[in-house]
Design an enzyme around this catalytic site. Structure first.
Site, PDB file in Angstrom:
ATOM      1  N   HIS A 104       0.957  -1.363  -0.060  1.00 28.15           N
ATOM      2  CA  HIS A 104       0.047  -0.202   0.190  1.00 28.15           C
ATOM      3  C   HIS A 104       0.755   1.099  -0.025  1.00 28.15           C
ATOM      4  O   HIS A 104       0.352   2.251  -0.193  1.00 28.15           O
ATOM      5  CB  HIS A 104      -0.982   0.033   1.231  1.00 28.15           C
ATOM      6  N   ASP A 135       0.073  -7.337   1.452  1.00 29.64           N
ATOM      7  CA  ASP A 135       0.436  -6.014   1.796  1.00 29.64           C
ATOM      8  C   ASP A 135       2.021  -5.926   1.682  1.00 29.64           C
ATOM      9  O   ASP A 135       2.648  -5.366   2.664  1.00 29.64           O
ATOM     10  CB  ASP A 135       0.014  -5.533   2.840  1.00 29.64           C
ATOM     11  N   SER A 218       4.604   2.851   7.846  1.00 29.68           N
ATOM     12  CA  SER A 218       4.357   1.814   6.926  1.00 29.68           C
ATOM     13  C   SER A 218       5.503   1.529   6.170  1.00 29.68           C
ATOM     14  O   SER A 218       6.052   2.164   5.290  1.00 29.68           O
ATOM     15  CB  SER A 218       2.942   1.885   5.931  1.00 29.68           C
TER      16      SER A 218
END
Length: 366
Positions: A104, A135, A218
């Site tokens: 992402h 992911d 992230s």
């Protein structure tokens, strides 16, 4: 409290001004000294002093030294990634310039600007491959700078609740930032919100941590005190009752075992060929009961020759249980499958034409 995790990058935090409000905290220490003397007595003057007991801070110093050592060891392996208008983090995987991050974070982009810890100008990088189902993604630097340091990856089987961990990355664009906490839980199965900028993936065996994970973290590193990466921070929980605000102290990281499995396949083969993720090979949707409450996952399509087909499941069947887990929605079915392995045999309970049935399914692979 109903918590629904959201990715720690992209979404409503994609355009973040890199400003930080800081508050200074002042701590006042009061030392009390008492004494008494007699002006009329010929006795020798005496003075008494209240002395605080000596505190052995050896352990505190050792812990601080551990923190400083870990940061010195690992932070040079953590990079900042700019992907279009998205900002995230990454970990240097090897000496060839491969960097692993979240799918992402890279989104639909194929070229990126990467800022490494050596402090030079941002480097360009290209996408090797993205694997949204877990992911994860791998990008590669166009040029490997001198001194690039690959991270050391740990052992997922040794991760335990209570371990002290540090989260490293670029939260809110603040590169080379570090937060600390503990491993709060292991083996969590979490579904991302696609609407919040995630891939919509359901990910099993995640590490839950109290270390703060903010937008931009992230793809960074969750590290133990042995300077080993044990996971990639990916999600921060949000609380719908607070308008979708972050739920403090609840974050999730993809375990290093899955990180290495995906990265090694992408680097050697250009894609993931062995996901390790169980599947029924069906298309399904959530169905509601007479009270408009979720009551199962209705089979919309069955892949011919797949696990569900071989077990006799048909279009129109409503799956209500997989193994020991109750199935009320398509999300709960995905979470149940995420906790299983390909090749395992599980009992699936379902309703066909209003009648309850069961069948034994040998799970396939995504």
């Amino acid at each position: 409290m109903d918590l629904s995790p959201a990715p720690a990058s992209r979404g409503p935090h994609r355009h973040v001004r890199r400003t930080v409000a800081t508050a200074a905290a002042v701590i006042c220490a009061l030392a009390l000294v008492g004494g008494c003397s007699s002006a009329v007595s010929s006795a020798p003057e005496t003075t008494t002093r209240a002395v605080a007991p000596k505190v052995d801070d050896t352990n505190n110093n050792d812990l601080q030294n551990d923190y400083e050592t870990v940061i010195k060891d690992v932070l040079p392996s953590v990079v900042q990634i700019e992907a279009g208008d998205s900002l995230g983090s990454g970990i240097v995987y090897d000496s060839k310039g491969h960097v692993i991050t979240n799918a992402h974070v890279v989104g639909s982009e194929t070229s990126f600007e990467v800022t490494v810890a050596t402090g030079e100008e941002p480097l360009t990088a290209k996408l090797v491959s993205s694997y949204p189902q877990q992911d994860l993604a791998v990008i590669k630097l166009a040029r490997v700078p001198a001194g690039l340091r690959p991270a050391v990856f740990g052992d997922s089987s040794k991760v335990a609740v209570g371990q002290i961990v540090l989260a490293m990355g670029s939260p809110l664009g603040l590169s080379s930032s570090v937060t600390q906490g503990i491993v709060s839980g292991i083996g969590r199965t979490v579904s991302e919100s696609a609407a919040g900028g995630g891939t919509g993936a359901t990910i099993g065996n995640m590490v839950q941590t109290s270390a703060a994970i903010n937008p931009g973290n992230s793809g960074g590193a969750l590290v133990n005190l042995d300077s080993e990466v044990i996971g990639i921070p990916t999600l921060a929980a949000t609380d719908p009752d607070l308008g979708g605000s972050a739920a403090p102290g609840i974050g999730f990281a993809i375990p290093v075992s899955m990180v290495r499995t995906v990265a090694d396949q992408i680097i050697s083969q250009g894609k993931v060929t062995d996901s390790g993720r169980a599947a029924l090979d069906i298309t399904a949707r959530t169905v509601l009961d007479d009270n408009y409450q979720p009551s199962g996952a209705a089979v919309v399509e069955v892949v011919k020759g797949g696990p569900a087909d071989k077990a006799g499941l048909q279009k129109g069947d409503i799956i209500t249980k997989l193994g020991s887990m109750e199935i009320t929605t398509i999300t709960s079915l995905a979470e149940a499958l995420a906790s299983e392995r390909p090749g395992e045999k599980v009992v699936v309970a379902y309703v066909r034409n209003g009648e309850p049935e069961t069948t034994r399914v040998t799970l396939g692979e995504i």
